[in-house]
Design an enzyme around this catalytic site. Structure first.
Site, PDB file in Angstrom:
ATOM      1  N   ASN A 117      -3.650  -1.304  -7.982  1.00 49.74           N
ATOM      2  CA  ASN A 117      -4.825  -0.670  -8.605  1.00 49.74           C
ATOM      3  C   ASN A 117      -5.164   0.651  -7.914  1.00 49.74           C
ATOM      4  OD1 ASN A 117      -5.950  -1.457  -6.201  1.00 49.74           O
ATOM      5  ND2 ASN A 117      -7.694  -2.546  -7.089  1.00 49.74           N
TER       6      ASN A 117
ATOM      7  N   THR B  16      -6.339   1.758  -2.264  1.00 46.70           N
ATOM      8  CA  THR B  16      -5.981   2.454  -1.008  1.00 46.70           C
ATOM      9  C   THR B  16      -4.572   3.032  -1.084  1.00 46.70           C
ATOM     10  OG1 THR B  16      -5.093   0.433   0.022  1.00 46.70           O
ATOM     11  CG2 THR B  16      -7.425   0.927   0.412  1.00 46.70           C
TER      12      THR B  16
ATOM     13  N   TYR C 226     -11.532  -9.524   6.246  1.00 44.67           N
ATOM     14  CA  TYR C 226     -10.070  -9.428   6.179  1.00 44.67           C
ATOM     15  C   TYR C 226      -9.433 -10.689   6.762  1.00 44.67           C
ATOM     16  CZ  TYR C 226      -5.436  -7.240   7.025  1.00 44.67           C
ATOM     17  OH  TYR C 226      -4.092  -6.922   7.048  1.00 44.67           O
TER      18      TYR C 226
HETATM   19  P1  NAD Z   1      -1.913  -0.101   2.087  1.00 44.70           P
HETATM   20  O1  NAD Z   1      -3.383   0.066   1.972  1.00 44.70           O
HETATM   21  O2  NAD Z   1      -1.064   1.104   2.270  1.00 44.70           O
HETATM   22  O3  NAD Z   1      -1.330  -0.881   0.834  1.00 44.70           O
HETATM   23  C1  NAD Z   1      -2.055  -1.861   0.149  1.00 44.70           C
HETATM   24  C2  NAD Z   1      -1.868  -1.615  -1.347  1.00 44.70           C
HETATM   25  O4  NAD Z   1      -2.521  -2.654  -2.083  1.00 44.70           O
HETATM   26  C3  NAD Z   1      -2.486  -0.292  -1.803  1.00 44.70           C
HETATM   27  O5  NAD Z   1      -1.553   0.427  -2.581  1.00 44.70           O
HETATM   28  C4  NAD Z   1      -3.697  -0.723  -2.631  1.00 44.70           C
HETATM   29  O6  NAD Z   1      -4.033   0.214  -3.625  1.00 44.70           O
HETATM   30  C5  NAD Z   1      -3.219  -2.058  -3.174  1.00 44.70           C
HETATM   31  N1  NAD Z   1      -4.307  -2.969  -3.551  1.00 44.70           N
HETATM   32  C6  NAD Z   1      -5.381  -3.339  -2.803  1.00 44.70           C
HETATM   33  N2  NAD Z   1      -6.160  -4.190  -3.506  1.00 44.70           N
HETATM   34  C7  NAD Z   1      -5.548  -4.373  -4.704  1.00 44.70           C
HETATM   35  C8  NAD Z   1      -5.851  -5.148  -5.863  1.00 44.70           C
HETATM   36  N3  NAD Z   1      -6.955  -5.900  -5.925  1.00 44.70           N
HETATM   37  N4  NAD Z   1      -5.002  -5.110  -6.907  1.00 44.70           N
HETATM   38  C9  NAD Z   1      -3.871  -4.343  -6.863  1.00 44.70           C
HETATM   39  N5  NAD Z   1      -3.536  -3.582  -5.800  1.00 44.70           N
HETATM   40  C10 NAD Z   1      -4.367  -3.600  -4.745  1.00 44.70           C
HETATM   41  O7  NAD Z   1      -1.662  -1.149   3.285  1.00 44.70           O
HETATM   42  P2  NAD Z   1      -0.297  -1.653   3.947  1.00 44.70           P
HETATM   43  O8  NAD Z   1      -0.325  -1.310   5.377  1.00 44.70           O
HETATM   44  O9  NAD Z   1       0.861  -1.257   3.114  1.00 44.70           O
HETATM   45  O10 NAD Z   1      -0.502  -3.235   3.846  1.00 44.70           O
HETATM   46  C11 NAD Z   1       0.147  -4.003   2.849  1.00 44.70           C
HETATM   47  C12 NAD Z   1      -0.035  -5.491   3.125  1.00 44.70           C
HETATM   48  O11 NAD Z   1       0.508  -5.815   4.422  1.00 44.70           O
HETATM   49  C13 NAD Z   1      -1.492  -5.953   3.142  1.00 44.70           C
HETATM   50  O12 NAD Z   1      -1.566  -7.228   2.556  1.00 44.70           O
HETATM   51  C14 NAD Z   1      -1.815  -6.052   4.619  1.00 44.70           C
HETATM   52  O13 NAD Z   1      -2.812  -7.007   4.864  1.00 44.70           O
HETATM   53  C15 NAD Z   1      -0.479  -6.472   5.201  1.00 44.70           C
HETATM   54  N6  NAD Z   1      -0.355  -6.088   6.634  1.00 44.70           N
HETATM   55  C16 NAD Z   1      -0.073  -4.803   6.994  1.00 44.70           C
HETATM   56  C17 NAD Z   1       0.031  -4.479   8.340  1.00 44.70           C
HETATM   57  C18 NAD Z   1       0.400  -3.091   8.799  1.00 44.70           C
HETATM   58  O14 NAD Z   1       0.506  -2.876  10.020  1.00 44.70           O
HETATM   59  N7  NAD Z   1       0.637  -2.128   7.939  1.00 44.70           N
HETATM   60  C19 NAD Z   1      -0.199  -5.458   9.321  1.00 44.70           C
HETATM   61  C20 NAD Z   1      -0.525  -6.747   8.905  1.00 44.70           C
HETATM   62  C21 NAD Z   1      -0.580  -7.055   7.562  1.00 44.70           C
END
Ligand code: NAD
Ligand code: UDP
Length: 329
Positions: A35, A38, A148
């Site tokens: 969506n 972020t 979270y």
């Molecule tokens: P990010 O914010 O770059 O990506 C998250 C994506 O999810 C975004 O594109 C956002 O627009 C989309 N999104 C959020 N809510 C949504 C919804 N309701 N419907 C559809 N899309 C939605 O973050 P990231 O770092 O790429 O993280 C991705 C996943 O990995 C997350 O679940 C996060 O909790 C997990 N994670 C990441 C890290 C890290 O270090 N990057 C660490 C632990 C966990």
């Protein structure tokens, strides 16, 4: 024979977009669903010309419909940086709970295997170091990170329930701090924060006394661990991260050297419930998946710095995410 199809939620985000690249390279048809709360279409714009790639603009906290077969679902949709989930707490809770429920339901009807992105945050401010998967964690449910952490803990619980009661094939990855190209420069996470400050000629802001630790994993290593976990037959949570631990104060010094900034490191108050130490025990990933990280911090940081340097100037000075306003109610 028709190619197998994969749904990647959060596909326009940092990790999701790298997963789209990997699955296309492996010969799958990929649907990225996002969506854009972020995320950013620029992360996947290079994929729109691919015949095997589709993008669905959809909020997964509402009913998810995907026509046709699905072999795998990777649920990565969720705000991930403390700044993001403090600004959009309700959406964070909903995507971890309702969103996960919708995707588990989809996995059930499609007979697809689903992998959910959990996090080292399920360990909270850990009392066990390094963190093994058997540690239950030390989470404050009503603190600022609760939206979270508890959403992710609920996500693990409902995923295990679908595994047990509906026999859905599930995988749970506990991701530790990961970095690399396509992180959002203004998402507040420590690495983009420090590099952004260096590029804008600002002082680097260390929170607290900088003695808290993190262990940073390069994105390609993480994606490889996730791929192996998905293809394995192991359904319990697995830590994926780089155990090379560093204090935030030392990390700031590394960024000063990397960027050759002449600015100072300054100290600001430590946010509430900021974990004091974090380092994955990756014994399980090593033994079950034959996985361990290969990219050193110095190599990974160089690549990431080049990426941030290549961004247009307006991105460097953008203070907030352009899509937040539209979603905050
Ligand atoms: P990010 O914010 O770059 O990506 C998250 C994506 O999810 C975004 O594109 C956002 O627009 C989309 N999104 C959020 N809510 C949504 C919804 N309701 N419907 C559809 N899309 C939605 O973050 P990231 O770092 O790429 O993280 C991705 C996943 O990995 C997350 O679940 C996060 O909790 C997990 N994670 C990441 C890290 C890290 O270090 N990057 C660490 C632990 C966990
Ligand atoms: N941090 C910092 N300065 C910043 C941003 C973050 O010192 O400008 C610290 C933060 O307090 C935490 C660590 O860096 O101790 C990692 O923060 P991040 O937000 O990247 O992720 P976390 O691991 O806390 O979820």
């Amino acid at each position: 024979m028709a190619k197998e199809r994969v749904l990647i939620t959060g596909g326009a985000g940092f990790l999701g977009s790298h997963l789209c690249d990997r699955f296309l390279r492996e010969g799958y048809q990929v649907i990225a669903m996002d969506n854009l709360i972020t995320g950013d279409l620029r992360n996947i714009e290079h994929l729109f010309k691919e015949a095997d790639f589709e993008f669905y603009h959809h909020d997964v906290s509402s009913f998810v419909h995907v026509p046709g077969n699905l072999k795998y679902i990777l649920h990565f949709a969720s705000p991930a940086s403390p700044i993001d989930y403090l600004k959009i707490p309700i959406q964070t809770l909903k995507v971890g709970s309702l969103g996960t429920h919708n995707l588990l339901g989809l996995a059930r009807v499609k007979k697809a295997r689903i992998l959910v992105a959990s996090t080292s945050e399920v360990y909270g401010d850990p009392m066990v170091h390094p963190q093994t998967e058997s540690y239950y964690g030390n989470v404050n449910p009503i603190g600022p990170r609760g939206v979270y952490d508890e959403a992710k803990r609920f996500q693990e619980a409902i995923t295990m329930a679908y595994h047990t009661y509906h026999k859905v094939e599930t995988r749970i990855v506990r991701i530790f701090n990961t970095y690399g190209p396509r992180m959002r420069l203004n998402d507040g996470r420590v690495l983009p924060a420090f590099i952004g400050q260096a590029l804008r000629g600002e002082d680097l802001t260390v929170f607290g006394d900088g003695s808290q630790t993190r262990s940073f994993c390069y994105v390609d290593d993480l994606v490889d661990g996730i791929f192996r976990l998905l293809m394995s037959d192991y359904h319990l949570p697995v830590n994926i991260g780089n155990p090379d631990e560093i204090t935030i104060a030392d990390f700031a010094e590394e960024i000063v050297k990397l960027t050759r900034t002449t600015q100072k490191v300054i100290y600001k108050p430590l946010p509430q419930d900021d974990p004091k130490q974090r380092k994955p025990d990756i014994t399980k990933a090593r033994s079950i998946l034959g996985w361990e990280p290969k990219v050193s911090r110095s190599e990974g940081l160089k690549i990431t710095y080049e990426y941030f340097k290549s961004l247009p100037t307006e991105v460097l000075y953008q203070r907030d995410h352009k899509n937040f306003d539209r979603y905050i109610r």
